[in-house]
Design an enzyme around this catalytic site. Structure first.
Site, PDB file in Angstrom:
ATOM      1  N   CYS A   4      45.226  34.386  39.707  1.00  0.00           N
ATOM      2  CA  CYS A   4      45.885  34.924  40.906  1.00  0.00           C
ATOM      3  C   CYS A   4      45.263  34.370  42.175  1.00  0.00           C
ATOM      4  O   CYS A   4      45.127  35.065  43.182  1.00  0.00           O
ATOM      5  CB  CYS A   4      45.858  36.448  40.938  1.00  0.00           C
ATOM      6  SG  CYS A   4      46.705  37.189  39.566  1.00  0.00           S
ATOM      7  N   HIS A  42      42.470  36.624  46.568  1.00  0.00           N
ATOM      8  CA  HIS A  42      43.395  36.935  45.477  1.00  0.00           C
ATOM      9  C   HIS A  42      44.808  37.026  46.079  1.00  0.00           C
ATOM     10  O   HIS A  42      44.967  37.402  47.236  1.00  0.00           O
ATOM     11  CB  HIS A  42      42.972  38.284  44.899  1.00  0.00           C
ATOM     12  CG  HIS A  42      43.660  38.704  43.654  1.00  0.00           C
ATOM     13  ND1 HIS A  42      44.895  39.300  43.651  1.00  0.00           N
ATOM     14  CD2 HIS A  42      43.272  38.642  42.355  1.00  0.00           C
ATOM     15  CE1 HIS A  42      45.231  39.593  42.403  1.00  0.00           C
ATOM     16  NE2 HIS A  42      44.264  39.209  41.596  1.00  0.00           N
ATOM     17  N   GLN A  76      36.273  43.159  43.257  1.00  0.00           N
ATOM     18  CA  GLN A  76      35.259  42.554  42.385  1.00  0.00           C
ATOM     19  C   GLN A  76      33.837  42.930  42.781  1.00  0.00           C
ATOM     20  O   GLN A  76      32.894  42.582  42.070  1.00  0.00           O
ATOM     21  CB  GLN A  76      35.395  41.023  42.399  1.00  0.00           C
ATOM     22  CG  GLN A  76      36.691  40.509  41.820  1.00  0.00           C
ATOM     23  CD  GLN A  76      36.820  40.779  40.328  1.00  0.00           C
ATOM     24  OE1 GLN A  76      35.829  41.051  39.630  1.00  0.00           O
ATOM     25  NE2 GLN A  76      38.038  40.720  39.818  1.00  0.00           N
ATOM     26  N   ASP A  85      38.425  43.344  50.638  1.00  0.00           N
ATOM     27  CA  ASP A  85      38.920  43.538  49.276  1.00  0.00           C
ATOM     28  C   ASP A  85      37.692  43.679  48.373  1.00  0.00           C
ATOM     29  O   ASP A  85      36.972  42.713  48.136  1.00  0.00           O
ATOM     30  CB  ASP A  85      39.776  42.328  48.892  1.00  0.00           C
ATOM     31  CG  ASP A  85      40.162  42.319  47.418  1.00  0.00           C
ATOM     32  OD1 ASP A  85      39.665  43.167  46.646  1.00  0.00           O
ATOM     33  OD2 ASP A  85      40.955  41.438  47.033  1.00  0.00           O
ATOM     34  N   LYS A  87      38.698  48.113  36.991  1.00  0.00           N
ATOM     35  CA  LYS A  87      37.683  47.068  36.874  1.00  0.00           C
ATOM     36  C   LYS A  87      36.280  47.668  36.861  1.00  0.00           C
ATOM     37  O   LYS A  87      35.292  46.947  36.790  1.00  0.00           O
ATOM     38  CB  LYS A  87      37.814  46.080  38.038  1.00  0.00           C
ATOM     39  CG  LYS A  87      39.108  45.273  38.010  1.00  0.00           C
ATOM     40  CD  LYS A  87      39.146  44.283  39.147  1.00  0.00           C
ATOM     41  CE  LYS A  87      40.534  43.757  39.428  1.00  0.00           C
ATOM     42  NZ  LYS A  87      40.989  42.753  38.460  1.00  0.00           N
TER      43      LYS A  87
HETATM   44  C1  PLP Z   1      39.548  40.057  44.268  1.00  0.00           C
HETATM   45  C2  PLP Z   1      40.707  40.836  43.743  1.00  0.00           C
HETATM   46  N1  PLP Z   1      41.545  41.425  44.595  1.00  0.00           N
HETATM   47  C3  PLP Z   1      42.587  42.150  44.173  1.00  0.00           C
HETATM   48  C4  PLP Z   1      42.866  42.322  42.846  1.00  0.00           C
HETATM   49  C5  PLP Z   1      44.065  43.109  42.442  1.00  0.00           C
HETATM   50  O1  PLP Z   1      43.692  44.252  41.780  1.00  0.00           O
HETATM   51  P1  PLP Z   1      44.779  45.165  41.052  1.00  0.00           P
HETATM   52  O2  PLP Z   1      45.561  44.233  40.171  1.00  0.00           O
HETATM   53  O3  PLP Z   1      43.963  46.135  40.285  1.00  0.00           O
HETATM   54  O4  PLP Z   1      45.614  45.801  42.094  1.00  0.00           O
HETATM   55  C6  PLP Z   1      42.023  41.729  41.912  1.00  0.00           C
HETATM   56  C7  PLP Z   1      42.306  41.879  40.467  1.00  0.00           C
HETATM   57  O5  PLP Z   1      42.446  40.943  39.727  1.00  0.00           O
HETATM   58  C8  PLP Z   1      40.928  40.970  42.369  1.00  0.00           C
HETATM   59  O6  PLP Z   1      40.106  40.379  41.504  1.00  0.00           O
END
Ligand code: PLP
Lengths: 405, 132
Positions: free
Chosen positions: A363, A121, A201, A198, A224
């Site tokens: 993203c 991401h 998900q 990370d 999430k």
């Molecule tokens: C794999 C992953 N990493 C990071 C994020 C970023 O999360 P947040 O926008 O809650 O900080 C997301 C959210 O879309 C994600 O799916």
């Protein structure tokens, strides 16, 4: 022990939003929140609204106790060794930026190698790009194979080059790929790398044990996983967090402040400057309780069931391409494209049927470039998703195909 | 309200312009050539103009993306052919949306106006325009 199955009809009663009639297929973006979560937040606002850690009166003590209780719930939920290792952040993005700033600036030097993956991401790419530019460090990306799974041979090769940091998502939000995280962390640790996972998900959808995983950092977002926006977690191994300087500076993260010198607070508060998202953190605690009541094995089993159903239903549609691995190796996420119909047009048509579908680059622009597409449509599932919502998606797709025929 | 707006969203002529874009392709040695993209959805529109005595003698567009962005570009080229460049510069957001004739949601407005941005930036030779 047999895994319980989720009573989805009963679960949906906890989510008033479904009374609107929407089919919500965008939980990888943000989940819905049950009454238990909004109720816990409302109770704070209405019964003990006050600032934490700062006042001696009773409602402030109550607020502090509830706020700190989430820390223990989260610790147990991901099996961290201590609540000192659980740092509140606004979400995954802030957690990763915290590490890039407070760990990265101290530890990444000129010429160092940072290994990321092409399915990461943006929030696990851009902070490292900024750090690498500042330190004149290098970034290499692990590529994927045709099934959307990371290339292990290339990963091994990159590890041989002695990276300082390895950072990757356990589950890809764009493809749903579940990465072999245990193996990857172990291999990266063997070459002495610091490892950030990370978990944005993965944490909402499967049991997580950070000690078994063995990573140094693990980041995720409350919104999430049935919690509110504005509350997320950075897990960090205690020794690693101890050795780091603060991220943000100000109130609450200090022990003593004198004009000539300041001493910082103990873990984890060293990283929590300023008035915190108190209601949101309390809401996150309620979300963890809710998920624990369901059982994370049951959550995963339900999503696998829905994903298999959706994978088959979508694969049956003419002119539809599904990206990524088979259901057994993917989380509840299906990215796809339709011949001759742009994902945004599909999402607009689905919206007319109250089907909430994501369309875009998710993203993950480096991944979209790698796949040779500008955007995909994405359906994602959670504890409340039922097959009828998948059927409604398929109807919307057929309607789009009729309009564009 | 939402439902009625959406019901009319993909009118036949929009689908028609999307599937059979008018003035699609490139011009050789154009007097003006410009391309813009919309990274959020990956829409791309580029336009080539041949301008003689201040009049747009010929125009072609190329690109890819959603039906709204491509149909809007196709409709715009039809209107531009034979138009004095000074007049073309005056085309505004409402003209383009009016020509599309559908109720565009805020999320899709960038798609609808991408070709106008190409025209404006190209015609004025500007680096960028105010999107509002
Ligand atoms: C794999 C992953 N990493 C990071 C994020 C970023 O999360 P947040 O926008 O809650 O900080 C997301 C959210 O879309 C994600 O799916």
């Amino acid at each position: 022990m047999a895994i319980r199955t989720l009573d989805v009809a009963a679960i949906r009663k906890d989510f008033p939003i479904f009374e609107t009639g929407i089919a919500y297929l965008d939980s990888a973006n943000t989940s819905q929140r049950p009454r238990q979560v909004t109720g816990a937040m409302l109770e704070y606002f209405e019964k003990f609204n006050s600032n934490i850690h700062r006042a001696a009166y009773r409602i402030a003590e109550e607020a502090t106790v509830r706020y700190e209780a989430t820390r223990e719930k989260v610790r147990a939920f991901i099996n961290a060794a201590s609540t000192k290792e659980i740092v509140y952040t606004r979400g995954t993005t802030e957690a990763i930026n915290l590490v890039a700033y407070a760990w990265g600036r101290k530890n990444i030097k000129q010429g160092d190698l940072i290994v990321l993956t092409i399915i990461d991401h943006h929030s696990n790419i851009v902070p490292w790009q900024i750090l690498a530019a500042e330190k004149d460090a290098r970034i290499e990306y692990v590529d994927i194979d045709d099934r959307g799974e990371l290339r292990r041979d290339q990963f091994a090769e990159l590890l041989n080059r002695g990276p300082k940091l390895v950072a990757f998502n356990l589950v890809s939000n764009a493809l749903g790929t579940i990465n072999p995280a245990h193996e990857m962390v172990a291999a990266a640790k063997r070459v002495g790398a610091t490892v950030l996972v990370d978990g944005a998900q993965s944490t909402p959808h499967q049991p997580i044990d950070v000690r078994a995983l063995g990573c140094d950092f693990y980041a995720f977002s409350g919104h999430k996983m049935l919690g509110p926006t504005g509350a997320g977690i950075l897990y960090g191994r205690r020794e690693v967090l101890e050795a780091m300087d603060p991220f943000m500076a100000g109130g609450d993260m200090i022990k003593t402040v004198r004009v000539e010198e300041t001493t910082y607070h103990d873990l984890p508060w060293k990283f929590e400057a300023g008035t915190q998202a108190i209601a949101e953190v309390i809401g996150l605690g309620a979300a963890v309780d809710y998920l624990n009541d369901l059982g994370m094995d049951a959550v995963r089993a339900h999503e696998l069931d829905i994903t298999e159903y959706a994978y088959e239903a979508l694969s049956d549609v003419d002119g539809l391409t599904v990206y990524g691995p088979p259901p057994s190796r993917r989380a509840g996420v299906i990215s796809f494209s339709l011949d001759g119909i742009h994902p945004h047009d599909l999402a607009t048509i689905a919206d007319r049927d109250q089907v909430c579908l994501r369309a875009g680059h998710h993203c993950a622009m480096p991944l979209m470039t790698r796949l040779g597409v500008a955007a995909t449509a994405r359906a994602s599932f959670y504890v409340y998703t039922q097959k009828d919502e998948v059927d409604r998606l398929v109807s919307s797709i057929k309607e789009a195909q009729r309009i564009f025929a | 309200m939402m439902a009625t707006a959406d019901d009319q969203f993909y009118r036949e002529y929009i689908i028609d312009h999307y599937k059979h874009p008018r003035n699609y392709g490139r011009l050789e040695h154009p007097d003006i050539s410009h391309e813009e993209d919309n990274p959020l959805c990956g829409d791309v529109v580029g336009m080539d103009f041949r301008v003689t005595d201040g009049v747009i003698e010929d125009v072609r567009f190329h690109g890819r993306g959603c039906a709204i962005s491509q149909a809007s570009a196709s409709l715009l080229t039809e209107r531009l052919k034979g138009m004095p460049l000074d007049e073309a510069k005056k085309i505004n957001k409402d003209d383009v949306l009016g020509e599309l004739g559908i109720d565009i949601s805020p999320a899709r407005i960038k798609c609808a106006l991408l070709s106008l941005k190409v025209l404006k930036v190209g015609a004025y030779g500007l680096a960028d325009i105010d999107e509002e």
